[in-house]
Design a protein around this motif. Structure first.
Motif, short mmCIF file in Angstrom:
data_model
loop_
_atom_site.label_atom_id
_atom_site.label_comp_id
_atom_site.label_asym_id
_atom_site.label_seq_id
_atom_site.Cartn_x
_atom_site.Cartn_y
_atom_site.Cartn_z
N ILE A 100 0.73 -1.09 0.03
CA ILE A 100 0.21 -0.09 -0.11
C ILE A 100 0.89 1.34 0.04
O ILE A 100 1.82 1.16 0.75
N ASN A 101 0.48 2.20 -1.00
CA ASN A 101 1.06 3.53 -0.94
C ASN A 101 -0.39 4.44 -0.35
O ASN A 101 -0.99 4.77 -1.20
N PRO A 102 -0.24 4.80 1.06
CA PRO A 102 -1.38 5.39 1.57
C PRO A 102 -1.53 7.00 1.13
O PRO A 102 -2.41 7.68 1.57
N TYR A 147 -3.03 9.76 3.23
CA TYR A 147 -3.36 9.30 4.27
C TYR A 147 -2.50 8.60 5.28
O TYR A 147 -2.78 8.52 6.55
N THR A 148 -1.29 8.69 4.75
CA THR A 148 -0.09 8.04 5.45
C THR A 148 -0.03 8.61 6.74
O THR A 148 0.25 7.97 8.00
N HIS A 149 -0.27 10.19 6.85
CA HIS A 149 0.17 10.65 7.99
C HIS A 149 -0.90 11.00 9.11
O HIS A 149 -0.68 11.64 10.08
N PHE A 206 5.51 17.55 8.49
CA PHE A 206 4.07 16.83 8.77
C PHE A 206 4.11 15.29 7.84
O PHE A 206 3.38 14.60 8.39
N ARG A 207 5.06 15.26 7.00
CA ARG A 207 5.08 13.96 6.33
C ARG A 207 6.20 13.13 7.05
O ARG A 207 6.22 11.85 6.74
N HIS A 208 6.64 13.61 8.01
CA HIS A 208 7.71 12.77 8.70
C HIS A 208 7.09 11.48 9.60
O HIS A 208 7.90 10.64 9.78
C1 DQA Z 1 3.66 9.88 -1.03
C2 DQA Z 1 4.12 10.61 0.05
C3 DQA Z 1 2.83 11.52 0.73
O1 DQA Z 1 3.45 12.29 1.78
C4 DQA Z 1 2.11 12.16 -0.28
O2 DQA Z 1 0.97 12.54 0.33
C5 DQA Z 1 1.65 11.47 -1.21
C6 DQA Z 1 2.65 10.31 -2.14
C7 DQA Z 1 4.77 9.19 -1.86
O3 DQA Z 1 4.56 8.24 -2.47
O4 DQA Z 1 5.97 9.66 -1.68
O5 DQA Z 1 0.82 11.58 -1.87
O6 DQA Z 1 2.76 8.64 -0.38
#
Ligand code: DQA
Length: 145
Positions: free
Chosen positions: A72-74, A77-79, A109-111
């Motif tokens: 999965i590449n969320p 939503y990952t964060h 915020f992506r960390h």
């Molecule tokens: C992502 C990284 C996420 O922070 C971003 O919101 C994405 C893509 C990536 O594949 O690098 O949409 O998941």
């Protein structure tokens, strides 16, 4: 060996979206590369791209009957998606989290990934190869089972 690949929100726009960050390849090209690699490994893939959080939760919930692993590449939503994290924890299907970009080298915020604690492992920063490495990790895991 059946593996579900879930691309999260906005990934349908790859190829035109923030090319400097994500690269110029399209989602179709990623899917073709994944399908070719899976064939070599004797794995069967089902690949979906879902923008909605609820749709992703639903797909994970249904996967428990048919799939032995999830990649999965969320995306965004990952964060913060506790719902997707809970769905992965609930089905207990070995899951690999992948990101095209290195989320730790980007905005603060992506960390944080709320998904990371419930997956087998995370691959971040290798572009298309993040998916291919994720597939390799999932296949090796299933072969050892
Ligand atoms: C992502 C990284 C996420 O922070 C971003 O919101 C994405 C893509 C990536 O594949 O690098 O949409 O998941």
């Amino acid at each position: 060996m059946k593996i579900l690949v879930i691309h999260g929100p906005n990934l349908a726009l790859l190829g035109e979206r923030e090319v400097a960050v994500y690269g110029a390849f399209t989602l179709d090209e990623i899917n073709q590369a994944l399908t070719a690699e899976a064939k070599k490994d004797g794995a069967e893939l089902e690949i979906v791209q879902l923008d909605g959080e609820g749709e992703i939760v639903e797909a994970i919930g249904k996967a428990r009957k048919n799939f032995q692993a999830i990649i999965i590449n969320p995306a965004g939503y990952t964060h913060y998606s506790v719902a997707i994290r809970d769905a992965i924890a609930a089905v207990a299907i070995p899951t690999v989290e992948v990101h095209l970009s290195n989320i730790y080298a980007r905005e603060e915020f992506r960390h944080k990934s709320v998904i990371a604690p419930v997956v087998i492992g995370q691959i971040s920063g290798f572009g298309v190869n993040s998916y291919l490495l994720g597939l390799k990790a999932a296949v090796d895991l299933l072969k050892k089972k």
